[in-house]
Design an enzyme around this catalytic site. Structure first.
Site, short mmCIF file in Angstrom:
data_model
loop_
_atom_site.label_atom_id
_atom_site.label_comp_id
_atom_site.label_asym_id
_atom_site.label_seq_id
_atom_site.Cartn_x
_atom_site.Cartn_y
_atom_site.Cartn_z
N ARG A 112 1.21 -0.62 0.09
CA ARG A 112 -0.08 0.25 0.51
C ARG A 112 0.79 1.46 0.30
NH1 ARG A 112 -3.86 -1.85 5.12
NH2 ARG A 112 -5.08 -3.30 4.04
N CYS A 151 -9.13 -0.95 6.56
CA CYS A 151 -10.52 -0.92 6.61
C CYS A 151 -10.57 0.65 7.39
CB CYS A 151 -11.71 -2.04 7.41
SG CYS A 151 -10.03 -2.71 7.90
N ARG A 237 -10.70 -2.85 19.68
CA ARG A 237 -11.27 -4.23 18.78
C ARG A 237 -13.31 -4.45 20.35
NH1 ARG A 237 -11.35 -5.96 14.55
NH2 ARG A 237 -8.85 -6.61 13.97
N HIS A 244 -16.51 -0.70 11.44
CA HIS A 244 -15.15 -0.39 12.30
C HIS A 244 -16.21 1.30 12.55
CE1 HIS A 244 -13.07 -3.08 11.58
NE2 HIS A 244 -12.45 -3.02 10.93
N ASN A 329 -16.28 -2.72 7.31
CA ASN A 329 -15.50 -2.75 7.27
C ASN A 329 -15.03 -4.53 6.53
OD1 ASN A 329 -16.27 -4.74 9.35
ND2 ASN A 329 -14.70 -6.10 9.62
P1 NAP Z 1 -8.88 -14.65 7.33
O1 NAP Z 1 -9.62 -14.50 7.00
O2 NAP Z 1 -7.51 -15.02 7.19
O3 NAP Z 1 -8.11 -15.56 5.25
C1 NAP Z 1 -7.22 -15.43 4.58
C2 NAP Z 1 -7.06 -15.80 3.04
O4 NAP Z 1 -5.48 -16.56 3.00
C3 NAP Z 1 -8.03 -17.14 3.47
O5 NAP Z 1 -8.20 -18.10 1.86
C4 NAP Z 1 -6.25 -18.18 3.14
O6 NAP Z 1 -6.93 -19.96 3.11
C5 NAP Z 1 -5.67 -17.99 2.64
N1 NAP Z 1 -3.94 -18.32 2.24
C6 NAP Z 1 -3.49 -18.12 3.93
N2 NAP Z 1 -2.59 -18.57 3.67
C7 NAP Z 1 -2.26 -18.93 2.49
C8 NAP Z 1 -1.22 -19.72 1.74
N3 NAP Z 1 0.22 -19.43 2.37
N4 NAP Z 1 -1.11 -19.19 0.47
C9 NAP Z 1 -1.69 -19.00 -0.40
N5 NAP Z 1 -3.28 -18.31 0.13
C10 NAP Z 1 -2.77 -17.94 1.90
O7 NAP Z 1 -8.48 -13.30 6.77
P2 NAP Z 1 -9.76 -12.15 5.62
O8 NAP Z 1 -9.88 -11.38 7.33
O9 NAP Z 1 -10.02 -12.46 4.86
O10 NAP Z 1 -8.25 -10.86 5.25
C11 NAP Z 1 -7.66 -11.05 4.44
C12 NAP Z 1 -6.61 -9.36 3.48
O11 NAP Z 1 -7.51 -8.96 3.63
C13 NAP Z 1 -5.59 -9.61 4.74
O12 NAP Z 1 -4.96 -9.52 4.25
C14 NAP Z 1 -6.29 -8.41 5.63
O13 NAP Z 1 -5.41 -7.77 6.38
C15 NAP Z 1 -7.27 -7.65 4.43
N6 NAP Z 1 -8.47 -6.80 5.21
C16 NAP Z 1 -9.08 -7.39 6.36
C17 NAP Z 1 -10.44 -6.73 5.94
C18 NAP Z 1 -10.93 -7.05 6.76
O14 NAP Z 1 -12.31 -6.35 7.17
N7 NAP Z 1 -11.71 -8.64 7.18
C19 NAP Z 1 -10.48 -5.84 5.95
C20 NAP Z 1 -9.23 -4.72 5.35
C21 NAP Z 1 -8.28 -5.76 4.61
P3 NAP Z 1 -7.01 -21.56 3.86
O15 NAP Z 1 -8.46 -20.81 3.65
O16 NAP Z 1 -6.79 -22.83 2.49
O17 NAP Z 1 -6.12 -21.27 4.86
#
Ligand code: NAP
Length: 359
Positions: A112, A151, A237, A244, A329
């Site tokens: 970013r 977010c 949190r 958020h 978010n």
């Molecule tokens: P999450 O629920 O932990 O999901 C992570 C995803 O990444 C899962 O599909 C996981 O697959 C995959 N993954 C993990 N390790 C991997 C690897 N080595 N190779 C390929 N795939 C892999 O996280 P999330 O909250 O969805 O967040 C995802 C991203 O968006 C993060 O970078 C986070 O900082 C960002 N983000 C999140 C939010 C929010 O509100 N949640 C907002 C803005 C940005 P498996 O299921 O196979 O483990």
């Protein structure tokens, strides 16, 4: 009849943001989910079997039977790639896709703040997409990485955009109350968060303190000149599922009256080129007169989760004005924001439509 929508891939499709992509892309008029990818734990399974922690509604039929692919450019073929990867995976995977000529819409923190990577909320700074040209020259990529912000920073930046345009923001004190879905799945253990507030989210405050200046900065032709304000933030949190909340006290170059600040927020519609795109909300920023709004449970889904809500603009006894902002978010702050960024890339003709029409 042949499907004329653009086939897209979702990397990290099994996580909280990945699932939000799948839900929001279901029935999208321009994009069709053709490929899903995740970690080696999920690769080879059907999406239905890999997404064992599916969070909301039912998995769309179109996607349920897709086989989850590994996140490499040999397996995933789509030109347009939505990335919901966690930061550890995004570090190598996202540049590899851009190098291979793909357009990566990233939610991860990794790139970013790189000077040649656009950090975009299109209503606020669609012009920053001009950085793609510089990025491709610098890195020798035929594709590109376009990022969304953190977010909470997204929520705050949309609320600040009209005020910065009109009065010049100079100082921001921001305290957040962030939903549990912001921590992904499974996120914070229930016994830690139920009936509780956790006054720490690792790495969050530094993102809130740096990303807004880039987003509200000026595109000079080949770089972003950051907006000249300082931010101090506290990230908390709270036991909220989605949405958020950010409370802010703001100092300006020219102090507005409360009425002027409210009028600026009410009048703001964001960049014209974004209006009418499939994921653009009719009203990107909504002002509430009610003293007890916005609230996540009541207001996070306004504009299908893409509208940022603001309320309680009033005098601040330390800086000039204070207010409450709130947005969804995983939609506005993640998947929905990425999809809107992709829609701008398509409407500008940067990502071609099948058959070459950009109407
Ligand atoms: P999450 O629920 O932990 O999901 C992570 C995803 O990444 C899962 O599909 C996981 O697959 C995959 N993954 C993990 N390790 C991997 C690897 N080595 N190779 C390929 N795939 C892999 O996280 P999330 O909250 O969805 O967040 C995802 C991203 O968006 C993060 O970078 C986070 O900082 C960002 N983000 C999140 C939010 C929010 O509100 N949640 C907002 C803005 C940005 P498996 O299921 O196979 O483990």
């Amino acid at each position: 009849m042949a499907d004329s929508r653009i086939p897209v891939a979702v990397l990290g499709a099994t996580g909280a943001v990945g699932q939000t992509f799948i839900r929001l892309l279901n029935g999208h008029p321009w994009f069709r989910v053709a490929e899903v990818a995740a970690s080696e734990r999920s690769a080879g399974k059907s999406y239905r079997d890999a997404a064992t922690t599916w969070l909301e509604g039912i998995i769309p039929n179109e996607v349920a039977g897709l086989t989850v692919l590994p996140c490499d450019t040999g397996s995933v073929k789509s030109l347009l790639v939505f990335s919901a990867l966690d930061a550890a995976a995004a570090q190598d995977v996202e540049p590899a896709f851009a190098k291979a000529g793909r357009f990566v819409l990233s939610n991860a923190k990794n790139f970013r703040m790189e000077p040649d990577v656009p950090l975009v909320i299109p209503e606020v700074n669609a012009s920053h997409l001009g950085l793609i040209e510089t990025q491709r020259k610098n890195r020798g990529w035929s594709g590109a990485v376009v990022t969304n912000a953190n977010c909470a920073a997204t929520c705050a930046a949309v609320a600040l955009a009209p005020l910065h345009e009109a009065f010049g923001v100079r100082q921001v004190f921001a305290a957040t109350m962030q939903a549990v879905s912001g921590a992904g799945y499974p996120g914070v253990p229930s016994l830690d968060i139920l009936g509780n507030v956790i006054p720490y989210i690792g790495g969050e405050e530094s993102k809130i303190e740096s990303e807004m200046q880039k987003m509200l900065g000026i595109f000079s032709g080949n770089a972003i000149v950051p907006a000249p304000f300082v931010v101090s933030s506290h990230a908390n949190r709270v036991a909220v599922e989605n949405g958020h909340t950010v409370v802010m006290s703001i100092g300006f170059e020219q102090k507005p009256t409360v009425e002027q600040a409210i009028a600026a927020v009410r009048a703001w519609r964001g960049a014209e080129e974004v209006r009418g795109l499939p994921s653009a909300p009719a009203v990107p920023l909504q002002y509430f007169d009610e003293p007890n709004r916005p609230q996540p449970r009541r207001d996070a889904m306004i504009g299908k989760g893409m509208t940022t809500s603001v309320g309680r603009i009033r005098e601040d006894s330390i800086l000039h004005i204070k207010l409450v902002a709130m947005s969804h978010n995983t939609i506005r702050g993640a998947a929905g924001g990425s999809i809107l960024n992709a829609e701008v890339l398509v409407s500008r003709g940067i990502v071609p439509r099948p058959g070459g029409s950009n109407a």
